[in-house]
Design an enzyme around this catalytic site. Structure first.
Site, short mmCIF file in Angstrom:
data_model
loop_
_atom_site.label_atom_id
_atom_site.label_comp_id
_atom_site.label_asym_id
_atom_site.label_seq_id
_atom_site.Cartn_x
_atom_site.Cartn_y
_atom_site.Cartn_z
N GLU A 206 40.17 12.01 42.50
CA GLU A 206 40.26 11.06 41.39
C GLU A 206 39.10 11.27 40.42
OE1 GLU A 206 40.55 6.19 40.83
OE2 GLU A 206 39.43 7.01 42.52
N LYS B 103 47.80 4.96 38.66
CA LYS B 103 47.18 4.13 39.68
C LYS B 103 47.69 2.70 39.53
CE LYS B 103 42.55 3.20 41.60
NZ LYS B 103 41.10 3.48 41.40
N CYS C 23 43.07 6.25 45.55
CA CYS C 23 41.88 5.52 45.97
C CYS C 23 42.19 4.07 46.38
CB CYS C 23 40.84 5.57 44.85
SG CYS C 23 39.14 5.24 45.40
#
Length: 287
Positions: A44, A119, A153
């Site tokens: 990321e 995300k 993440c």
């Protein structure tokens, strides 16, 4: 039924040009190619390294400048995928959509196609300091080696979204991450293990290492690549197929045997996916 994956512990440091960035990425990709890998995962926010180039007048670039590199980034990685025949999960890159910033994972196919997954869960720092917006839908992606998902993440810390990915048929969750201290790193690492156990899937995880002294909120990085498995007899007892050395610049490689996932789902020591109590909570396969 096997997939060879390479995972990059990407070293962030100040660079002078886009060409410097391209050469560093090529080094990792050629390393994976030498190992015969079919997939490679970058972390990321690794493209924030481009902000260290500056504006040519001694001033630093900000997160709002990063989408300006999108076309070059996409062209570079699409070419890498086509030249090597690998599927490249190009970490995440910040894109501008209608004046809003999104943190987007990119899948570059060997045939030139590019798939995206924004995300879905945004950290307080991303919202307050970078004004990031959250994606609004989960996709899974078919490849000639199986169905995968890309969850970035903080996403992996939410069990519902990985349940949804598994219900949609994903056997491998690729998780590019970026954490700046031990606390954040272990949140992502421990929950990756939990998601692998709950859903009987592989989780392929990596993070950034190194430092970008001139880029806000990228000055500290604490990262380690890992290929995480369910905890059952066909797999390593600790659920770790391979992992890198903490905070080192390196690539790690492993083979994922998808047939083992199907085996433990049917007759493992525990059958966590099959034994869900869908009379008590949602059945995402039905949804």
């Amino acid at each position: 039924m096997k997939i060879r994956v390479s995972v990059v512990q990407y070293h962030l440091h100040t660079i002078q040009s886009f060409e410097d960035f391209a050469k560093q990425c090529e080094h990792y990709i050629k390393t994976a190619q030498e190992f015969g890998s079919e997939f490679i995962l970058f972390p990321e926010f690794f493209t924030t390294q481009l902000l260290s180039i500056g504006d040519g007048h001694g001033s630093a670039l900000s997160i709002n400048d990063l989408p300006g590199f999108t076309e070059q980034y996409r062209e570079l990685f699409a070419r890498f995928a086509q030249e090597t025949g690998m599927h490249i999960i190009g970490g995440t890159h910040v894109v501008d959509r209608g004046g809003k910033l999104y943190n987007v994972a990119h899948l570059f196919y060997p045939d030139g196609r590019i798939a995206e997954q924004a995300k879905l869960h945004i950290t307080p720092t991303e919202v307050e300091e970078w004004n990031m917006s959250a994606g609004d839908g989960l996709e899974v992606f078919d490849t000639d080696k199986g169905r995968i998902a890309m969850l970035t993440c903080y996403d992996i810390e939410f069990p519902e979204i990985v349940r949804m990915a598994k219900a949609k048929g994903a056997d491998v969750i690729f998780c590019p991450s970026c954490t700046d201290d031990r606390h954040g790193f272990h949140r992502v690492r421990y929950t990756s293990h939990a998601r692998a156990i709950e859903n009987q899937v592989y989780v392929v995880l990596t993070g950034t290492v190194g430092s970008l002294p001139t880029v806000d909120f990228m000055r500290g990085n604490f990262g380690q690549a890992a290929v995480i498995t369910p905890n059952d007899v066909p797999f390593p007892p600790q659920g770790i197929m391979v992992q890198g050395e903490l905070n080192n610049d390196m690539v790690v490689t492993a083979d994922l045997d998808l047939s083992l996932l199907y085996e433990v789902r049917e007759k493992g020591s525990v059958t966590t996916w099959r034994d869900r109590r869908t009379d008590l909570y949602p059945d995402w396969e039905e949804a």
